[in-house]
Design a protein around this motif. Sequence first.
Motif: not given
Length: 1730
Positions: A1659-1661, A1703-1706, A1716-1718
């Motif tokens: 989902s994150l990606e 995943s968050l890095s993507t 982006q910030e979150r």
Amino acid sequence: MQPQVPSPCHRPRHSCPPLALAGKVMELLVHLNKRIKSRPKIQLPVETLLVQYQDPSAVSFVTNFTIIYVKMGYPRLPVEKQCELAPTLLTAMEGKPQPQQDSLMHLLIPTLFHMKYPAEPLKAAASPFNLAEKPKTVQLLLDFMLDVLLMPYGFVLNESQSRQNVPSAQGSSSSSVGGPGIPQPPPGMSFYAAKRVIGDSPWTPELLEQCKLGIVKFIEAEQVPELEAVIHLVVASSDTRHSVATAADLELKSKQSLIDWNNPAIINKMYKVYLGDIPLKTKEGSVLKPEMKRESVSTRVKLKIVPHLLRSRQAAEMFPANIQVVYDGLFGANTNAKLRSLSLQFVHHICIICPESKIKPLGPMLLNGLTKLINEYKEDSKLLSMAYSAVGKLSSRMPQLFTKDIALVQQFFEALCKEDADTRLAIQEALSMMVGAYSNLEGAQRTLMEALVASYLIKPEVQVRQVAVKFASTVFPPDHIPSRYLLLLAAGDPREEVHGEAQRVLRTFSGKNEKESSGKQMPSFPEMVHYIQDKATHRMKTAAKYVTGTAALPFNPATFGEVIVRSYFLRYVFHYLSRGQYKKLTGTIVLYLRMCLAHSAGVVPTSQNLAEMQDHAPAIGRYIRNLMSGNHISFSSSSSSSSSSKSAETNPVHIYIGLLQQLLAGVGGLPVMYCLLEVVSVYPEKLATRFVDKMDWIKNLMNTNKEEMRELAALFYSVVLSTMSGDELRASLEQLIKMTKDSHMKERAIQTLGYFPVGDEDFPHQKLLLQGLMDSVEVRHYQCIILYTTAKQIELQFTVGEAITSAAIGTSSVAARDAWTVTEEEYVPPSDMKVNDVVPWVLDLILNKHIISPNPHVRQAACIWLLSLVKKLSTHKAIKSHLKDIQSAFVSILSDSDELSQDVASKGLGLIYELGNEQDQQELVTTLVDTLMTGKRAKHEMTGETVVFQGGLSKTPDGQGLSTYKELCSLASDLNQPDLVYKFMNLANHHAMWNSRKGAAFGFNVIAAKAGEQLAPFLPQLLPRLYRYQFDPNLGIRQAMTSIWNALVTDKSMIDKYMKEILEDLISNLTSNLWRIRESSCLALNDLLRGRPLDDIIDKLPEIWEVLFRVQDDIKVCVKMCDPSKGTAGQKTIAALLPCLLDKGIVSTVAEVRSLSINTLVKISKSAGSMLKPHAPKLIPALLESLSMLEPQVLNYLSLSATDQEKTAMDSARLSAVKSSPMMETINMSLQYLDVSVLGELVPRLCELIKSGVGLGTKGGCASVIVSLTTQCPQDLTPYSGKLMSALLSGLTDRNSVVQKSFAFALGHLVRTSRDSSTEKLLHKLSSWYMEKEEPVYRAGCALTVHAMGRYSPDVLKNHAKQVLPLAFLGMHEVAEEEKGEKENSTLWTEVWQENVPGTQGGIRLYLQELIYITQKALQSQSWKMKAQGAAAMASIAKQTGSLVPPHLGMVLSALLQGLPGRTWTGKEELLKAVASVVSACSAELQKSVPAQPTITDVVQALLKECRKENLKYKMVALRCAAEVLQVTKEDRFQELADIIFPMIKKNSLESMGAAFPKHDEEDEDMREKEVQMESLICAFETLGKAWPRSPETQRCYRQEFCKLMCDRLKLSTWKVQLGVLQAMNAYFQGLMLFDEEHSDPVALTEILLETCSSITHSLENKSYTSIRTEALSVIQLLLTKLQEAQQWESLTRENRELLINSLSTMASDSRPELQERALVLKKTLENLD
């Protein structure tokens, strides 16, 4: 309750109190007064006080004090109580002192405004004031009321402080109203009147207005005799406040026709109010005290009084008031233009109305006033005009006033020259009226008038000249020479109105009646001639003479004729008159002198026809011989003074000839030529000789263009020639022969041939000549056979006839006389003359040869000759002895097809009959009747020359021409007077020939007049037939009968006289067997009835209509067209006509009859007004039926084949057309006059028509009638409303939506007049229809009716709100299907609900019990649709009410839960939503245990049961609702839900797996199913998320499985499902108890987190859907937060962390900065853990 004070004077009643006691009482009263006055709310016992006040035994001390407290207490009473006591105040006045009466009246007047009076004034018993027995009180009251009405608003009486006592106390000290002691009262009032109206406490302007309105209401209610109160209304109508003036005006108008304006009492009162107290020198006047003296009213009131005086004959007669009003209006201090105008109208009124005896004293004053106004007032031309007119009217009433005042005439003439055009007209009219006053002037007065008229005859203004002519012709006697001379001058004015009038006067000879003929009618000839000669001589010396060519004339030639020449006006006239106009105008002076000459000669100069003038020649000849012999009368000095004339001849005849000669030399003219010929011919031996030397001049005259002029000149030449002899004569004759080239040579030759045997007794060729004349016609026939007989040929035959007559009788002919000196009657042939009479031979030749000729021209000519013989030689024995033969000859010509031949023959027959004796006449009649009726006719011998079809093929000689004479004969036979046929023949004159010179010589007009007199006795039998014959289709008969009619009926009133007979004849002949008679009867009837008053024919009306209906269906089209359609008025007529029209006309099978009947009904109704009332019960239904009957059938056909939308639009248009149709207009007109007496009969018929009527028009019309009835007579309709309601209700289910709307509209109005019980029944019926019937028509009917009630009878709806509004609420939730109608219904219901409740929430709270009852009923309905509607309504209730409380909560929930069991139906979802809404709103209340209230467990159980239903869509709703309930109530039912939902998800997953790689050719229909599947997945996760309980056991059982399910779906599903899963995950972690310290299980948590992190990275990606990334971030944030709080980081393994960090890095490059910030924050958090 207000505090009450006991009656202060209650004790000392029977005797005068002792002094000490009186003092005590006074002290007590003073104390009381202080207390009461300062407390206005304290009530006093007014009723008791009034009883005490009226006590006859009470002493004055008591009554005086009582009245003080009544005055104080009465105004404090409530208005109702004041009204109740008002009559007592009136009763209390009787016999009390004046000041006390005034005080009581001051109390009473304000109360009148609030009084209620009975609706019908006649019910005296119900009247609050019973004044009939109290005339004195009535008078007091009326006087006081009049003063109140006269009182101006805001008036203050400036009275000095020293004079506060009664005004009369020092009445003598001031001499007038304006004196130092007495202030000025308002207009129309005295000081005393003003003071008593103002009273102790003056009224404010607003209160005074109310008082005045109260007085008008009091008069309106007929509490006082209307005779007495007229002046009050007149004064009130002039009030400055609109409300008072309008009310009084309306009342006056309504009583206008009832008031007798000639009643002296009313008129006296008006004059009294208008004038006030004018001090006249009477005893009464001198007694009046200054403070009692009334002023004159204000101009405003005067302007209202005068129009009423103008209505009254009595007002015009009342002296001196009438003249005082006139002078006040014209010259009063405060008058204005409008009042002046009204006063002048009053002067006109007086002049017309006032009788002779009473106008005498008024005359001089009126004349003075009017002349003063005319002299002084110049601002308004309209007023001036009225003043001038009034002087004119006065002069015609009182000529003696004016006779001596010639200066006034001069003044008016001068004004006529100077004033503007509008005023001139009035002055002209006035002068015309004044003429009569000066008709008997004598001596100097007459001379003065003569000079005056002469001076104004030459003014440039045409009106001035016109009036001057009127004066010249009327003021002076007809034999007054100077005035006639002035008229002669005026006779040629360039303006037609001037010269026309002058000529008319000059040419009128008035001495036809015996009374006038006793005096002289014209000036004597010698005097007139000398006067004109005198003037002519005078003018020849001045610039006034007129030069034409080489001749100089004393007057312009037109003046010789009739046109004026005026010195300075001359050029103007001549500039505009061409020479041709002079010729036209020549001759009037000559003709006038000729009239004077004839009059002096003793004959009546009536005609100006030259032929008739010649008949007077012998008499004029005798007079001229007499004049010439010097026996004429001596002339006046004016004529003898003419010796200065160049000619020494003073004989009037020579002067006359001189004038004629002069004029002929100038311009000529036929009358002048004739007059010269006449005067010379009657005495040629003396007068012709003077023209011998002027032969060339006469020859010139013979060469003019005009034939008549040439003829007269030739005769003149012959007369002059006859006086010559020898060589002179021969030379002249020779010269004459050379110049002859007359076009009339043929006619002259025939005339001359005819005269040979007359002049020469021994003429040898008499028979040869006659034979030649007769044979000439055949030669002429061949010349003009192509042209047929022209008018010239016919005239020639008349000439031949004259010649044959003269030649046949020879020397005995009257042609042998000298026409100038001997009349036909006087002529006797000389005895020594030889007789050469061959009449028998001529007669035989005509009868036996020419009349029976086969040639029609010969027959026509022979008929004309025969007529000439019979007319000219009527006494000849040869004629007398051949009467029968001559009659046969004429009868044989009657059947010729030529009109002239027929006409000549019919005239001949008339003459023949008159010549025979009684026996001859008998035989002639028999023969004629026999010939005409059997149709036998003479057979004409056929030769090669016979003309068979004369004038083409259109006319055949088949005896058709005889039809006219047959009709005449049958007419005579029907009268049993066969001989009358001859009279008819004389009257049936229709050929233009008789108007020509030759035809007129036979004098048939005289014979016709005589025949008319002889037929007079037979008029009653004749007129009906003749009237009908005038309309006969046969042209010949029509013309003949019209001629007879015109001859017999000279007086138009004859038709009225014989009306009955004519009508009977026409009615009986309307149905004759012969179409010709039917048609003529129809046409005649149409003509007879047009414009006739109804009384003449009222008895025959029904019969006429019935017969006409039969005629209307006639086979002969032209008969059909001749129908009278008469609109009528009058009760009798209506009573006679309506039954016929309604019973026979409207129901006729013949379309035209129906149409005519309806048109007639419409016309009758328009003029009948209230007289329609008794007939309305038959008329209205008949007209309503006709609304559909007369509509074109094609509309019904179109309506059937149209779409619903088109049909509605078309039917609406049809209904609008019906409502504006003449029939509907008539119905509406009739409805105005209905009342309870008629409704009893009308309503049953109307009900029947509503139920059985067919056609859109009829049904719509019925509804419209009911609506009108509810507004026209609501009270009267109440007893019948129930019947009408049930009838309308039966029509409410009509399939036609437009009809349905009309009936609903009518019901909406009808409930306003119906009883409550009927309305309840109606509402009950509608409610049961709505709940039980499924057909849309019933539901629409209910919606429309209730909506109409809400709009047109909102009060009724509010009274029945408990019944109506719950139904409306339910209706609002009607589930609209595809049809548009149902959406409309819910809109209507919504309007009803919203307009009658204080907001939806308030409405639901107000009617909650009723709403629950009706929704419950709806849920129990057999209809699924109604169930769904009930469910939707329940849901609304639940949403809107917020938190319900017991017992309502229990009722609502029970009702909802009762609806849940059973099968699934469309709309059942609403119930589930409603349950969820209620539980959400009232979860706290549901926790409590309340009897009859379902528990939360019951609710959840019921919902879970519904969740198990197969229907997927329904199941989804049930699941969501269950989830919502579980979420709110925190109940743990996850196990049951999981049992339902987990299989659903798993099943779905398998299917998705199978469909993970869809085939390209997959059908679209699967898409829909997939969407449902997807929806169900979203719903499943949403439900699980909401239902996830805070229960350790349950979580332990399901946490692993639930998490796995979510993670699996997160990897495989569509984005929408993913979103649902993430939201469920959020709820799952939010409630997960593993994070709590007491329930921690690190192993389990690690397992769950591992599963989650591996799936959530997807989902994150997810780059496509921001919402997915956002929701995934939320889940991770929640997880990290929970882990932080529980300090269980160890459960998040390193692998998991790295997965998440990657995943968050993507997301570092995410398109949404906030994401982006979150992501960055979360990533840092995770990185920091390391």
